[in-house]
Design a protein around this motif. Sequence first.
Motif, short mmCIF file in Angstrom:
data_model
loop_
_atom_site.label_atom_id
_atom_site.label_comp_id
_atom_site.label_asym_id
_atom_site.label_seq_id
_atom_site.Cartn_x
_atom_site.Cartn_y
_atom_site.Cartn_z
N ILE A 40 0.85 -1.19 0.00
CA ILE A 40 0.00 0.00 0.00
C ILE A 40 0.88 1.24 0.00
N ASN A 41 1.84 1.28 0.89
CA ASN A 41 2.74 2.44 0.97
C ASN A 41 3.46 2.69 -0.34
N TRP A 42 3.93 1.62 -0.99
CA TRP A 42 4.67 1.75 -2.25
C TRP A 42 3.77 2.32 -3.34
N TYR A 43 2.58 1.76 -3.52
CA TYR A 43 1.68 2.21 -4.58
C TYR A 43 1.18 3.64 -4.33
N LEU A 46 4.69 5.96 -4.71
CA LEU A 46 5.34 6.02 -6.02
C LEU A 46 4.40 6.22 -7.19
N LEU A 47 3.14 5.78 -7.07
CA LEU A 47 2.23 5.91 -8.20
C LEU A 47 1.08 6.88 -7.94
N GLY A 48 1.01 7.43 -6.72
CA GLY A 48 0.03 8.46 -6.44
C GLY A 48 -1.39 7.97 -6.22
N LEU A 49 -1.57 6.68 -5.93
CA LEU A 49 -2.91 6.17 -5.67
C LEU A 49 -3.38 6.55 -4.27
N GLU A 50 -4.70 6.48 -4.07
CA GLU A 50 -5.29 6.75 -2.76
C GLU A 50 -5.94 5.47 -2.25
N VAL A 51 -5.95 5.28 -0.94
CA VAL A 51 -6.60 4.11 -0.35
C VAL A 51 -8.10 4.37 -0.28
N GLN A 52 -8.88 3.55 -0.97
CA GLN A 52 -10.33 3.65 -0.93
C GLN A 52 -10.91 2.71 0.12
N TYR A 53 -10.28 1.56 0.26
CA TYR A 53 -10.72 0.53 1.22
C TYR A 53 -9.49 -0.21 1.70
N ARG A 54 -9.49 -0.58 2.98
CA ARG A 54 -8.38 -1.39 3.53
C ARG A 54 -8.97 -2.45 4.42
N GLY A 55 -8.74 -3.71 4.06
CA GLY A 55 -9.14 -4.83 4.89
C GLY A 55 -7.90 -5.42 5.55
N SER A 56 -8.05 -6.56 6.21
CA SER A 56 -6.90 -7.17 6.87
C SER A 56 -5.96 -7.84 5.87
N PHE A 106 9.31 10.33 -15.36
CA PHE A 106 8.76 9.31 -14.47
C PHE A 106 9.78 8.19 -14.27
N ARG A 107 10.45 7.79 -15.34
CA ARG A 107 11.48 6.74 -15.25
C ARG A 107 12.60 7.19 -14.31
N ASN A 108 13.07 8.43 -14.47
CA ASN A 108 14.13 8.95 -13.60
C ASN A 108 13.67 9.03 -12.15
N TYR A 109 12.42 9.41 -11.93
CA TYR A 109 11.85 9.46 -10.59
C TYR A 109 11.89 8.08 -9.94
N LEU A 110 11.45 7.05 -10.68
CA LEU A 110 11.44 5.69 -10.13
C LEU A 110 12.86 5.22 -9.82
N ILE A 111 13.80 5.53 -10.69
CA ILE A 111 15.20 5.15 -10.46
C ILE A 111 15.71 5.79 -9.17
N LYS A 112 15.41 7.07 -8.97
CA LYS A 112 15.85 7.77 -7.75
C LYS A 112 15.21 7.16 -6.50
N GLN A 113 14.04 6.53 -6.65
CA GLN A 113 13.36 5.89 -5.53
C GLN A 113 13.85 4.46 -5.29
#
Length: 150
Positions: A40-43, A46-56, A106-113
């Motif tokens: 969850i933290n990675w997505y 790095l990809l700018g997604l938002e958590v809509q739902y979180r289960g166990s 975006f590619r350079n951003y991912l490489i830096k991460q």
Amino acid sequence: MMDTEINIYYQNLGGGYSVENFILRISAIEIPVSNLESSINWYVKLLGLEVQYRGSNDAMLTFNAIGVPGIFLCQTEDNQRLQFVNTSNGITHSVVDFYTSNLEEFRNYLIKQGVEVGKLNMNSDHGGFGFKDPDGNFLSACNAIQRGQV
């Protein structure tokens, strides 16, 4: 359902229905992960997604845009990951292509991460590159806009 059952089902709908009346877009893409929290933290980061739902053991992430599929992360012990090899050229392909209008940045951003990133492939004005999430799911970024996406 058997083929005859499907035909009867559609006939009972009163006619006038076709698959276009039912399937309008992709709702979500399901991605297997070994550690839900870190994925969850990675997505999100790095990809700018938002958590809509979180289960166990699962979570729905979204770009919060109309018509754009969500990303459903499902924690699993299964070690199969998203990718396949094109038998005609030996190239490993992703199952999910994320759109970006600026591939190089975006590619350079991912490489830096610290993300494992493939080379940038361009074909005239369209192109893309592959990258991996923390579980080794092979994803890609491209700048291709499909018909109906604008």
